[in-house]
Motif scaffolding. Sequence first.
Motif, PDB file in Angstrom:
ATOM      1  N   ASN A 106      -2.879  15.102   6.499  1.00 16.00           N
ATOM      2  CA  ASN A 106      -1.502  13.933   6.258  1.00 16.00           C
ATOM      3  C   ASN A 106      -1.347  12.690   6.811  1.00 16.00           C
ATOM      4  O   ASN A 106      -0.717  11.663   5.852  1.00 16.00           O
ATOM      5  N   VAL A 107      -2.606  11.588   7.346  1.00 15.57           N
ATOM      6  CA  VAL A 107      -3.127  10.873   6.614  1.00 15.57           C
ATOM      7  C   VAL A 107      -3.410  10.490   5.554  1.00 15.57           C
ATOM      8  O   VAL A 107      -2.732   9.168   4.960  1.00 15.57           O
ATOM      9  N   ARG A 108      -4.204  10.968   4.771  1.00 12.01           N
ATOM     10  CA  ARG A 108      -4.842  10.507   3.402  1.00 12.01           C
ATOM     11  C   ARG A 108      -3.131  11.057   3.127  1.00 12.01           C
ATOM     12  O   ARG A 108      -3.103  10.032   1.689  1.00 12.01           O
ATOM     13  N   LYS A 109      -2.503  11.475   3.146  1.00 13.68           N
ATOM     14  CA  LYS A 109      -0.978  11.865   2.329  1.00 13.68           C
ATOM     15  C   LYS A 109       0.110  10.890   2.808  1.00 13.68           C
ATOM     16  O   LYS A 109       0.586  10.284   0.948  1.00 13.68           O
ATOM     17  N   ALA A 110       0.352  10.193   3.869  1.00 15.56           N
ATOM     18  CA  ALA A 110       0.863   8.670   3.426  1.00 15.56           C
ATOM     19  C   ALA A 110       0.422   7.671   3.205  1.00 15.56           C
ATOM     20  O   ALA A 110       0.452   6.775   2.628  1.00 15.56           O
ATOM     21  N   LEU A 111      -1.094   8.357   3.122  1.00 17.85           N
ATOM     22  CA  LEU A 111      -1.724   6.652   2.578  1.00 17.85           C
ATOM     23  C   LEU A 111      -1.677   6.640   1.373  1.00 17.85           C
ATOM     24  O   LEU A 111      -1.389   5.044   0.471  1.00 17.85           O
ATOM     25  N   SER A 112      -1.771   8.169   0.456  1.00 18.42           N
ATOM     26  CA  SER A 112      -1.246   7.708  -0.749  1.00 18.42           C
ATOM     27  C   SER A 112       0.188   7.154  -1.192  1.00 18.42           C
ATOM     28  O   SER A 112       0.103   6.805  -2.451  1.00 18.42           O
ATOM     29  N   SER A 113       1.095   7.343  -0.419  1.00 21.36           N
ATOM     30  CA  SER A 113       2.161   6.623  -0.616  1.00 21.36           C
ATOM     31  C   SER A 113       2.608   5.361  -0.702  1.00 21.36           C
ATOM     32  O   SER A 113       2.662   4.656  -1.724  1.00 21.36           O
ATOM     33  N   MET A 114       1.493   4.970   0.402  1.00 22.11           N
ATOM     34  CA  MET A 114       1.415   3.530   0.746  1.00 22.11           C
ATOM     35  C   MET A 114       0.604   3.081  -0.040  1.00 22.11           C
ATOM     36  O   MET A 114       1.373   1.442  -0.214  1.00 22.11           O
ATOM     37  N   TRP A 115      -0.178   3.413  -0.554  1.00 16.77           N
ATOM     38  CA  TRP A 115      -0.943   2.852  -1.569  1.00 16.77           C
ATOM     39  C   TRP A 115      -0.123   2.451  -2.951  1.00 16.77           C
ATOM     40  O   TRP A 115      -0.229   2.094  -3.647  1.00 16.77           O
ATOM     41  N   GLN A 116       0.795   4.255  -3.642  1.00 14.15           N
ATOM     42  CA  GLN A 116       1.664   3.635  -4.249  1.00 14.15           C
ATOM     43  C   GLN A 116       2.521   2.774  -4.325  1.00 14.15           C
ATOM     44  O   GLN A 116       2.649   1.604  -5.356  1.00 14.15           O
ATOM     45  N   ALA A 117       3.354   2.757  -3.093  1.00 11.12           N
ATOM     46  CA  ALA A 117       4.280   1.447  -3.178  1.00 11.12           C
ATOM     47  C   ALA A 117       3.619  -0.401  -2.670  1.00 11.12           C
ATOM     48  O   ALA A 117       4.057  -1.192  -3.424  1.00 11.12           O
ATOM     49  N   THR A 118       2.349   0.220  -1.831  1.00 10.30           N
ATOM     50  CA  THR A 118       1.860  -1.274  -2.453  1.00 10.30           C
ATOM     51  C   THR A 118       1.321  -2.144  -3.473  1.00 10.30           C
ATOM     52  O   THR A 118       1.262  -2.902  -4.379  1.00 10.30           O
TER      53      THR A 118
END
Length: 71
Positions: free
Chosen positions: A44-56
């Motif tokens: 779930n951390v990797r999934k959240a990181l993926s989303s935040m990567w896209q936003a940033t």
Amino acid sequence: MTIVSSTDLLGNPLTEQEKELLGAYETLKKLAARTDLPPCAAQNVRKALSSMWQATNDLGLQFEQLYEFSV
């Protein structure tokens, strides 16, 4: 919260919101690098990181790949 830069990739000063987003992204990267998380938390951390990567990335706050985190 660790801010790597005070400007975006174009040299514009970061807004408070952008600083918070970048801070959340950096925190997730640190969590993703840990090896002691339970499997469900790590995924779930990797999934959240993926989303935040896209936003940033879309905001031009960072440009990097996250292969070392399996993202």
